[in-house]
Design a protein around this motif. Structure first.
Motif, PDB file in Angstrom:
ATOM      1  N   TYR A   1      12.638   1.344  -5.068  1.00  0.00           N
ATOM      2  CA  TYR A   1      12.532   1.681  -6.482  1.00  0.00           C
ATOM      3  C   TYR A   1      12.821   0.452  -7.301  1.00  0.00           C
ATOM      4  O   TYR A   1      13.691  -0.343  -6.968  1.00  0.00           O
ATOM      5  CB  TYR A   1      13.534   2.774  -6.856  1.00  0.00           C
TER       6      TYR A   1
ATOM      7  N   ILE B   1      15.085   1.710  -0.448  1.00  0.00           N
ATOM      8  CA  ILE B   1      15.672   3.025  -0.128  1.00  0.00           C
ATOM      9  C   ILE B   1      15.369   3.379   1.324  1.00  0.00           C
ATOM     10  O   ILE B   1      16.235   3.835   2.051  1.00  0.00           O
ATOM     11  CB  ILE B   1      15.109   4.125  -1.056  1.00  0.00           C
TER      12      ILE B   1
ATOM     13  N   PRO C   1      24.147  10.721   5.994  1.00  0.00           N
ATOM     14  CA  PRO C   1      25.043  11.046   4.883  1.00  0.00           C
ATOM     15  C   PRO C   1      24.291  11.124   3.560  1.00  0.00           C
ATOM     16  O   PRO C   1      23.133  10.705   3.455  1.00  0.00           O
ATOM     17  CB  PRO C   1      26.043   9.885   4.875  1.00  0.00           C
ATOM     18  N   SER C   2      24.957  11.648   2.566  1.00  0.00           N
ATOM     19  CA  SER C   2      24.399  11.755   1.230  1.00  0.00           C
ATOM     20  C   SER C   2      23.990  10.367   0.721  1.00  0.00           C
ATOM     21  O   SER C   2      24.715   9.397   0.909  1.00  0.00           O
ATOM     22  CB  SER C   2      25.467  12.385   0.324  1.00  0.00           C
ATOM     23  N   GLY C   3      22.819  10.277   0.133  1.00  0.00           N
ATOM     24  CA  GLY C   3      22.357   9.012  -0.424  1.00  0.00           C
ATOM     25  C   GLY C   3      21.681   8.094   0.577  1.00  0.00           C
ATOM     26  O   GLY C   3      21.279   6.986   0.244  1.00  0.00           O
ATOM     27  N   SER C   4      21.509   8.558   1.832  1.00  0.00           N
ATOM     28  CA  SER C   4      20.956   7.682   2.869  1.00  0.00           C
ATOM     29  C   SER C   4      19.434   7.588   2.814  1.00  0.00           C
ATOM     30  O   SER C   4      18.836   6.754   3.493  1.00  0.00           O
ATOM     31  CB  SER C   4      21.410   8.162   4.251  1.00  0.00           C
ATOM     32  N   GLY C   5      18.791   8.477   2.029  1.00  0.00           N
ATOM     33  CA  GLY C   5      17.332   8.416   1.910  1.00  0.00           C
ATOM     34  C   GLY C   5      16.609   9.598   2.519  1.00  0.00           C
ATOM     35  O   GLY C   5      15.381   9.593   2.624  1.00  0.00           O
ATOM     36  N   LYS C   6      17.349  10.637   2.888  1.00  0.00           N
ATOM     37  CA  LYS C   6      16.739  11.793   3.569  1.00  0.00           C
ATOM     38  C   LYS C   6      15.682  12.485   2.709  1.00  0.00           C
ATOM     39  O   LYS C   6      14.577  12.752   3.169  1.00  0.00           O
ATOM     40  CB  LYS C   6      17.819  12.829   3.950  1.00  0.00           C
ATOM     41  N   SER C   7      16.052  12.777   1.469  1.00  0.00           N
ATOM     42  CA  SER C   7      15.105  13.505   0.618  1.00  0.00           C
ATOM     43  C   SER C   7      13.903  12.638   0.264  1.00  0.00           C
ATOM     44  O   SER C   7      12.772  13.130   0.168  1.00  0.00           O
ATOM     45  CB  SER C   7      15.794  14.002  -0.655  1.00  0.00           C
ATOM     46  N   THR C   8      14.147  11.345   0.087  1.00  0.00           N
ATOM     47  CA  THR C   8      13.039  10.419  -0.178  1.00  0.00           C
ATOM     48  C   THR C   8      12.044  10.458   0.989  1.00  0.00           C
ATOM     49  O   THR C   8      10.827  10.544   0.783  1.00  0.00           O
ATOM     50  CB  THR C   8      13.588   8.991  -0.368  1.00  0.00           C
TER      51      THR C   8
HETATM   52  N1  LIG Z   1      13.632   7.804  -8.627  1.00  0.00           N
HETATM   53  C1  LIG Z   1      14.623   7.045  -8.152  1.00  0.00           C
HETATM   54  N2  LIG Z   1      14.898   5.842  -8.709  1.00  0.00           N
HETATM   55  C2  LIG Z   1      15.901   5.051  -8.213  1.00  0.00           C
HETATM   56  N3  LIG Z   1      16.655   5.384  -7.158  1.00  0.00           N
HETATM   57  C3  LIG Z   1      16.431   6.572  -6.571  1.00  0.00           C
HETATM   58  C4  LIG Z   1      15.406   7.462  -7.019  1.00  0.00           C
HETATM   59  N4  LIG Z   1      15.414   8.560  -6.214  1.00  0.00           N
HETATM   60  C5  LIG Z   1      16.403   8.371  -5.325  1.00  0.00           C
HETATM   61  N5  LIG Z   1      17.019   7.179  -5.528  1.00  0.00           N
HETATM   62  C6  LIG Z   1      18.128   6.612  -4.720  1.00  0.00           C
HETATM   63  O1  LIG Z   1      17.731   6.586  -3.372  1.00  0.00           O
HETATM   64  C7  LIG Z   1      18.823   6.804  -2.515  1.00  0.00           C
HETATM   65  C8  LIG Z   1      18.474   7.902  -1.521  1.00  0.00           C
HETATM   66  O2  LIG Z   1      18.327   9.138  -2.200  1.00  0.00           O
HETATM   67  P1  LIG Z   1      17.941  10.478  -1.427  1.00  0.00           P
HETATM   68  O3  LIG Z   1      16.708  10.239  -0.653  1.00  0.00           O
HETATM   69  O4  LIG Z   1      17.931  11.578  -2.402  1.00  0.00           O
HETATM   70  O5  LIG Z   1      19.191  10.617  -0.438  1.00  0.00           O
HETATM   71  P2  LIG Z   1      19.718  11.873   0.402  1.00  0.00           P
HETATM   72  O6  LIG Z   1      18.713  12.965   0.316  1.00  0.00           O
HETATM   73  O7  LIG Z   1      19.927  11.355   1.779  1.00  0.00           O
HETATM   74  O8  LIG Z   1      21.037  12.262  -0.215  1.00  0.00           O
HETATM   75  C9  LIG Z   1      20.006   7.149  -3.406  1.00  0.00           C
HETATM   76  O9  LIG Z   1      20.830   5.991  -3.518  1.00  0.00           O
HETATM   77  C10 LIG Z   1      19.366   7.482  -4.723  1.00  0.00           C
HETATM   78  O10 LIG Z   1      20.218   7.172  -5.773  1.00  0.00           O
END
Ligand SMILES: Nc1ncnc2c1ncn2[C@@H]1O[C@H](COP(=O)(O)OP(=O)(O)O)[C@@H](O)[C@H]1O
Ligand SMILES: [Mg+2]
Length: 231
Positions: free
Chosen positions: A11, A20, A39-46
């Motif tokens: 990003y 990410i 863990p939370s913030g590791s990129g799973k949802s991305t």
């Molecule tokens: N649109 C975005 N712009 C900037 N950073 C993002 C965006 N979406 C997610 N992030 C960052 O990407 C990282 C991974 O997010 P995410 O995939 O939601 O993690 P998880 O699902 O593992 O908790 C986080 O640090 C989050 O802050």
């Protein structure tokens, strides 16, 4: 079936590119029950959003069978997304003004199926997830576990090739979560490929295979063991 190669996602934050996902390699075979744990913030949802064609990587390859999911026209991708992938989310994402039945029918409305046929299909999948006696209920009158069952029925109603579930038990108590996991295991036995994202090791252990994500990098069980045995 699913093949991710050298996948990166970053990003732009101000002038900087914040990575990410880094150089992700992932292959999922038809019929697998895979957990992606981190863990939370590791990129799973991305990662899930990319596999689900809701988002695009910055670079890399994504093939679903012979389909190049990063090159296709948006219309073709939308069709693949609707027909091949069932989504399940932590917070259910049901429409509160519709009944359970209408929520499950909705993807078939978009697919253009006739009313009688889609009603029957929706009733069939609701029965399959154990909610035959709740079809006329609004989601607001259902428990968390029942809501997630409705969401799973909605994910299944199109007969998708695979189900993508992002923290599907994250909003449920342990016992209800276990029932939902058993349902996934049952569906998987019947041939549905399941990719489940979780930060919970006990939840991940219900899958046949776990891959680990940390700071945007994916590791197999073997790689994780190799690193810890070298310390
Ligand atoms: N649109 C975005 N712009 C900037 N950073 C993002 C965006 N979406 C997610 N992030 C960052 O990407 C990282 C991974 O997010 P995410 O995939 O939601 O993690 P998880 O699902 O593992 O908790 C986080 O640090 C989050 O802050
Ligand atoms: Mg997440």
């Amino acid at each position: 079936m699913i093949s991710l190669k050298n996948l990166n996602k970053s990003y732009k934050v101000g002038k900087d590119d914040v990575p990410i996902l880094r150089d992700i390699q992932l292959h999922v075979k038809e019929g697998e029950f895979l957990a992606i744990m981190g863990p939370s913030g590791s990129g799973k949802s991305t990662l899930m959003n990319i596999i689900g064609c809701l988002d695009k990587p910055t670079s890399g390859e994504y093939f679903l069978d012979e389909n190049d999911m990063l090159q296709g026209k948006e219309g073709k991708l939308a069709k693949l997304r609707n027909n091949e992938i069932g989504f399940v989310f932590q917070t259910f994402h049901l429409l509160p003004r519709l009944t359970a039945l209408q929520n499950v029918e909705l993807p078939l409305v978009y697919a253009g199926m006739r009313k009688k046929e889609r009603r029957q299909r929706a009733l069939d999948v609701l029965q399959k997830v154990g909610l035959a006696d709740r079809v006329g209920f609004s989601p607001t009158r259902l428990s968390g576990g029942q809501k997630q069952r409705v969401a799973i029925a909605r994910a299944l109603v199109n007969n998708p090739r695979f189900i993508l579930a992002d923290e599907p038990t994250g909003a449920l108590d342990t016992k209800t979560g276990e029932q939902i996991l058993s349902l996934f295991a049952e569906l998987n036995k019947e041939g549905v490929t399941v990719i489940m994202i979780t930060h919970d090791k006990e939840v991940a252990d219900k899958a046949d295979r776990i891959v680990y994500i940390r700071d945007g990098e994916l590791r197999s069980q073997e790689q994780v063991e190799e690193v810890s045995s070298n310390v």
